[in-house]
Design a protein around this motif. Structure first.
Motif, PDB file in Angstrom:
ATOM      1  N   ILE A 203       0.857  -1.182   0.000  1.00 49.28           N
ATOM      2  CA  ILE A 203       0.000   0.000   0.000  1.00 49.28           C
ATOM      3  C   ILE A 203       0.894   1.233   0.000  1.00 49.28           C
ATOM      4  O   ILE A 203       2.076   1.145   0.351  1.00 49.28           O
ATOM      5  N   PRO A 204       0.377   2.401  -0.387  1.00 50.42           N
ATOM      6  CA  PRO A 204       1.247   3.577  -0.548  1.00 50.42           C
ATOM      7  C   PRO A 204       2.052   3.944   0.684  1.00 50.42           C
ATOM      8  O   PRO A 204       3.233   4.302   0.576  1.00 50.42           O
ATOM      9  N   THR A 205       1.467   3.878   1.884  1.00 48.85           N
ATOM     10  CA  THR A 205       2.167   4.359   3.073  1.00 48.85           C
ATOM     11  C   THR A 205       3.385   3.520   3.434  1.00 48.85           C
ATOM     12  O   THR A 205       4.276   3.988   4.146  1.00 48.85           O
ATOM     13  N   LYS A 206       3.447   2.287   2.949  1.00 46.81           N
ATOM     14  CA  LYS A 206       4.594   1.421   3.263  1.00 46.81           C
ATOM     15  C   LYS A 206       5.798   1.729   2.384  1.00 46.81           C
ATOM     16  O   LYS A 206       6.897   1.273   2.677  1.00 46.81           O
ATOM     17  N   ARG A 207       5.600   2.437   1.276  1.00 44.68           N
ATOM     18  CA  ARG A 207       6.687   2.931   0.423  1.00 44.68           C
ATOM     19  C   ARG A 207       7.632   1.804  -0.037  1.00 44.68           C
ATOM     20  O   ARG A 207       8.853   1.954  -0.068  1.00 44.68           O
ATOM     21  N   VAL A 208       7.042   0.700  -0.440  1.00 38.54           N
ATOM     22  CA  VAL A 208       7.840  -0.422  -0.920  1.00 38.54           C
ATOM     23  C   VAL A 208       8.582  -0.051  -2.202  1.00 38.54           C
ATOM     24  O   VAL A 208       9.733  -0.458  -2.415  1.00 38.54           O
ATOM     25  N   GLN A 209       7.954   0.745  -3.057  1.00 42.26           N
ATOM     26  CA  GLN A 209       8.618   1.140  -4.300  1.00 42.26           C
ATOM     27  C   GLN A 209       9.879   1.961  -4.023  1.00 42.26           C
ATOM     28  O   GLN A 209      10.897   1.805  -4.708  1.00 42.26           O
ATOM     29  N   ASP A 210       9.845   2.818  -3.004  1.00 42.95           N
ATOM     30  CA  ASP A 210      11.059   3.545  -2.639  1.00 42.95           C
ATOM     31  C   ASP A 210      12.112   2.595  -2.083  1.00 42.95           C
ATOM     32  O   ASP A 210      13.323   2.818  -2.254  1.00 42.95           O
ATOM     33  N   SER A 271       8.114   3.044   5.988  1.00 47.98           N
ATOM     34  CA  SER A 271       7.009   3.888   6.433  1.00 47.98           C
ATOM     35  C   SER A 271       7.534   5.098   7.191  1.00 47.98           C
ATOM     36  O   SER A 271       8.441   4.976   8.024  1.00 47.98           O
ATOM     37  N   LEU A 272       6.950   6.251   6.928  1.00 43.24           N
ATOM     38  CA  LEU A 272       7.394   7.465   7.600  1.00 43.24           C
ATOM     39  C   LEU A 272       6.943   7.501   9.055  1.00 43.24           C
ATOM     40  O   LEU A 272       7.637   8.039   9.915  1.00 43.24           O
ATOM     41  N   LEU A 273       5.785   6.921   9.343  1.00 41.40           N
ATOM     42  CA  LEU A 273       5.273   6.948  10.705  1.00 41.40           C
ATOM     43  C   LEU A 273       4.224   5.863  10.861  1.00 41.40           C
ATOM     44  O   LEU A 273       3.311   5.747  10.050  1.00 41.40           O
TER      45      LEU A 273
END
Length: 363
Positions: A203-210, A271-273
């Motif tokens: 999901i977007p918040t987990k930032r797996v692509q980054d 994840s940022l937070l």
């Protein structure tokens, strides 16, 4: 104490919230409390608590549905189907306290009016965030609870003046999460590369692509992502482009999780937070160095010796991963005392102490 834990995914999924709350329920039941669990899965013969089935429709079935006020995500759609069945099976008079981390529908179903008798104490656990407790917008203005379990000190500081709060982190099973040889062959991991592990929903918040972008320059590294979610196609496409032959995406059973950690060299979380993040103490207990986003909240969990950086700077993430791999190679894996402090037996005792205080105040 007669306690009820209610959550749609109980006995059906093994996500972070389900694992955390059921772990507390088990510990409390094993030490003498009368514990009931309501979820959408099926009863299991070896659990120390009573289980009641209340069905729900899987959130994946709602991924294409429109997101509108109240129904803001596929998770809320799933919860609504569960809460309707929960309301038919929930008898408030049977319990001294009810606990959930699900809002809006589950929280509201558990707070329904009682005709005669005493309502059970209603505890909300900030497992998935504090947003119901702090917001007065839209449906959030209908949130209420008798006690708020804050899973990190940020939440506690924000909410202690408004709600009756306790600061209680999540925990881990130190009997399961420990040092071990792992099993790369069984998991299909290469033996000749360094394994960087992410345990994240797609999901977007987990930032797996980054995470994929940060690992890409490390030619000797293989990225493993354990998790699934609606971004699976985008993640796979980017990995095929940037990490050809150096990427594995898989899902594992809860019994395989310790082996998964033990088979890796470094744990990465982008994840940022997050409200807590069970994955951090689990990884530490298995001896993995941590690379994550540098926040006071994460330092409260992992301490000051891990490899925390501004993960929005992907070059810094790549550098931190390189340093973490070097540190792992230079010294044998070890388990920190900090990881052991998160044992579920300790966490459950904190819940019992908090519930006892609430009940004494109610008397």
């Amino acid at each position: 104490m007669r306690l009820l834990f209610a959550l749609p995914g109980f006995h059906k999924y093994e996500r972070g919230a389900e694992i955390a709350l059921l772990s507390v329920a088990k510990e409390l039941a094993k030490t003498g409390d009368d514990v009931t669990v309501i979820g959408s899965g099926q009863a299991r013969p070896d659990d120390p608590y009573k289980f009641i089935h209340a069905g729900s429709i899987r959130r994946e079935n709602f991924e294409k549905f429109p997101f509108i006020p109240l129904f803001r995500s596929e998770t809320v759609y799933e919860e609504a189907t569960f809460a309707a069945n929960l309301a038919l099976r929930y008898r408030p008079a049977d319990f001294d306290a009810v606990l959930t981390c699900s809002f809006p529908f589950t929280n509201m179903a558990l707070r329904r009016p009682v005709l005669g008798g005493k309502k059970p104490l209603n505890l909300f656990i900030t497992q998935n965030g504090e947003w119901p407790a702090v917001s007065n917008d839209a449906e959030y203005r209908f949130f209420d609870c008798d006690g708020l379990v804050c899973t990190n000190p940020d939440y506690f500081e924000t909410n202690k003046e408004r709600w009756n709060c306790a600061l209680i982190p999540n925990g881990i099973s130190i009997e399961r999460f420990k040092l071990g040889p792992g099993d790369r062959a069984a998991l299909g991991f290469p033996e000749d590369r360094k394994i960087i592990l992410m345990v994240s929903a797609l999901i977007p918040t987990k930032r797996v692509q980054d995470g994929i972008r940060a690992v890409a320059p490390m030619e000797d590294a293989h990225l493993v992502v354990a998790g699934d979610g609606p971004m699976r196609d985008e993640v796979k496409a980017l990995a095929n482009e940037l990490l050809p032959g150096r990427f594995t995406q898989l899902t594992v059973t809860p019994d395989q999780m310790p082996t998964l950690y033990q088979s890796a060299d470094v744990f990465l979380h982008m994840s940022l937070l997050e409200s807590f993040g069970n994955v951090f103490p689990e990884a530490m207990a298995c001896g993995l160095p941590i690379v994550g986003h540098d926040t006071p909240r994460l330092r409260w969990i992992v301490g000051d010796e891990e490899f925390l950086v501004d993960t929005e700077n992907l070059t810094a993430v790549t550098t931190a991963l390189t340093e973490a791999l070097a540190a792992r190679a230079a010294a044998p894996a070890k388990v920190s005392e900090r990881a052991l402090s998160f044992a579920w037996t300790n966490i459950a005792q904190q819940y019992r102490d908090y519930l006892t205080r609430l009940m004494e105040n109610q008397a």
